[in-house]
Design an enzyme around this catalytic site. Structure first.
Site, PDB file in Angstrom:
ATOM      1  N   LEU A   1       0.837  -1.212   0.000  1.00  0.00           N
ATOM      2  CA  LEU A   1       0.000   0.000   0.000  1.00  0.00           C
ATOM      3  C   LEU A   1       0.865   1.252   0.000  1.00  0.00           C
ATOM      4  CD1 LEU A   1      -2.481  -1.727   0.615  1.00  0.00           C
ATOM      5  CD2 LEU A   1      -2.959  -0.274   2.564  1.00  0.00           C
TER       6      LEU A   1
ATOM      7  N   VAL B   1      -6.009   4.193   5.640  1.00  0.00           N
ATOM      8  CA  VAL B   1      -6.474   3.115   4.762  1.00  0.00           C
ATOM      9  C   VAL B   1      -5.987   1.777   5.299  1.00  0.00           C
ATOM     10  CG1 VAL B   1      -6.777   4.400   2.607  1.00  0.00           C
ATOM     11  CG2 VAL B   1      -4.490   3.600   3.242  1.00  0.00           C
ATOM     12  N   ALA B   2      -5.508   1.754   6.557  1.00  0.00           N
ATOM     13  CA  ALA B   2      -4.926   0.534   7.132  1.00  0.00           C
ATOM     14  C   ALA B   2      -6.002  -0.264   7.864  1.00  0.00           C
ATOM     15  CB  ALA B   2      -3.770   0.910   8.051  1.00  0.00           C
ATOM     16  N   ARG B   3      -6.129  -0.036   9.150  1.00  0.00           N
ATOM     17  CA  ARG B   3      -7.199  -0.630   9.960  1.00  0.00           C
ATOM     18  C   ARG B   3      -7.595   0.417  11.000  1.00  0.00           C
ATOM     19  NH1 ARG B   3      -7.981  -3.747   6.549  1.00  0.00           N
ATOM     20  NH2 ARG B   3      -7.906  -6.022   6.572  1.00  0.00           N
TER      21      ARG B   3
ATOM     22  N   ASP C   1     -11.037   5.298   5.746  1.00  0.00           N
ATOM     23  CA  ASP C   1     -11.661   4.190   5.019  1.00  0.00           C
ATOM     24  C   ASP C   1     -11.966   3.033   5.962  1.00  0.00           C
ATOM     25  OD1 ASP C   1     -12.499   3.010   2.512  1.00  0.00           O
ATOM     26  OD2 ASP C   1     -10.745   1.700   2.610  1.00  0.00           O
TER      27      ASP C   1
ATOM     28  N   GLU D   1     -16.880  -1.559  12.248  1.00  0.00           N
ATOM     29  CA  GLU D   1     -17.419  -1.416  10.893  1.00  0.00           C
ATOM     30  C   GLU D   1     -18.667  -2.267  10.758  1.00  0.00           C
ATOM     31  OE1 GLU D   1     -14.365  -2.182   7.980  1.00  0.00           O
ATOM     32  OE2 GLU D   1     -12.994  -0.757   8.883  1.00  0.00           O
TER      33      GLU D   1
ATOM     34  N   HIS E   1     -14.713   1.264   3.898  1.00  0.00           N
ATOM     35  CA  HIS E   1     -13.694   0.230   3.696  1.00  0.00           C
ATOM     36  C   HIS E   1     -13.710  -0.213   2.222  1.00  0.00           C
ATOM     37  CE1 HIS E   1     -11.216  -3.057   5.888  1.00  0.00           C
ATOM     38  NE2 HIS E   1     -10.761  -2.873   4.664  1.00  0.00           N
TER      39      HIS E   1
END
Ligand code: NAD
Length: 313
Positions: free
Chosen positions: A151, A229-231, A255, A260, A279
């Site tokens: 990424l 954009v990871a976790r 994201d 979630e 996500h």
């Protein structure tokens, strides 16, 4: 390893239709079957699979010899149980650099060019020019990319292509093309202190959980944006909300979230300076094709007694 039957778990449909994988893997010299953890009859078929391709974990998958995760992150998989049961786990790292790279520079451009504000105004049929000093251009700004794997690389390539200067955080301080300065995680606060964008691209591990905490937000510039954009749990979400509310940072593009889907009650939904995406940063219509190509290669290798692609444990 014996590999005669490969199960495609219906859970992959979170990312793409399972039929895509069944079709793309048709040429393999093995049987491919659709399996479904929710259905009684399908759990029998899980048990007769030597390998399984899946989005989610469930204990019955440990009856297989090999499990492939269609995501890059394996934080939802109990690695210890895989080791105990002697089941190989592989992941889909390496597929997401292009899509995530484009998503991340999309966020950057949205903030700089005020596109998120224009879209919000359009919904209200409001013709409203930004203040003269609100818009800016990203060329010449600095990004700090935390995690320089697949990424991170996708982000560095696109950010440098758009004229940003890029620093990076990685565990071993070896140079990386396109990255000016490499910091180790213990120098995270220094690394972020000069950046207009802080981009998170690390896996969720014991070491990275809540690595972005109140101290890191305090070290960031007040005009800086966090891009995750990871976790979700790489960030202390309460500290993030406080930093956004107090003006400690200028905004965030998120994201991924601790929970979630993001609960309706989250204050993040309402913040003008926050972009929330579900996500979906790596979503692309080619996703299933890309997964199929690494699964096919792993099938070939495993049947030849070799190491599969992206062996996690
Ligand atoms: P990768 O394995 O290619 O890269 C991760 C990098 O992070 C590695 O270089 C690793 O050495 C580094 N790293 C680990 N711990 C670190 C630390 N404490 N400090 C700095 N660097 C550290 O994985 P990837 O494909 O780049 O994906 C990274 C993560 O991003 C995944 O684990 C997943 O959780 C997440 N992800 C999210 C999406 C999405 O849709 N938003 C898509 C793909 C991946």
């Amino acid at each position: 390893m014996r590999l005669d039957t490969l199960g495609i778990d219906r859970s992959v449909s979170v990312l793409f239709p399972p039929a895509v994988l069944l079709e793309r893997l048709e040429e393999l010299p093995i049987e491919t079957v659709l399996i479904d953890g929710d259905s009684e009859s399908a759990s029998d078929s899980t048990e007769r699979c030597d390998g399984v391709v899946t989005f989610e974990y469930r204990p019955s998958l440990l009856n297989a010899s090999w499990v492939h995760s269609v995501q890059a992150g394996v934080d939802r998989f109990p690695l210890e149980r895989f080791r105990e049961a002697n089941v190989r786990l592989t992941n889909s790292t390496g597929l997401h650099g292009d899509a995530i790279g484009e998503t991340v520079v999309g966020y950057m451009l949205a903030f700089a060019r005020r596109l998120h504000t224009h879209v919000a105004n359009q919904r209200e049929r409001r013709w409203s020019r930004p203040e003269w000093d609100e818009p800016w251009t990203i060329a010449g700004e600095r990004a700090c990319v935390v995690g320089l794997g697949s990424l991170g690389r996708g982000v560095v390539d696109r950010a440098t292509g758009l004229g940003l200067d890029v620093d990076g955080v990685r565990r071993t301080p070896i140079p990386e093309p396109g990255v000016d300065q490499i910091y180790t995680p213990d120098a995270l606060e220094t690394a972020v202190s000069d950046a207009r964008f802080v981009v998170l691209a690390v896996p969720l591990t014991a070491e990275t959980e809540e690595m972005i905490d109140a101290d890191v937000f305090a070290a960031m510039r007040e005009d800086a944006y966090l891009i995750n954009v990871a976790r979700g749990s790489v960030v202390d979400q309460r500290a993030l909300v406080r930093a956004l509310e107090d003006g400690g940072i200028a905004g965030a593009a998120l994201d991924v979230f601790e929970t979630e889907p993001l609960p309706e009650s989250s204050p993040l939904w309402e913040m003008d300076q926050v972009i929330v995406t579900p996500h979906a940063g790596s979503a692309t219509r080619q996703y299933g094709d890309h997964v199929a190509s690494i699964v096919a290669e792993s099938v070939r290798r495993l049947r030849a007694g070799e190491e599969p692609v992206n062996h996690v444990c």
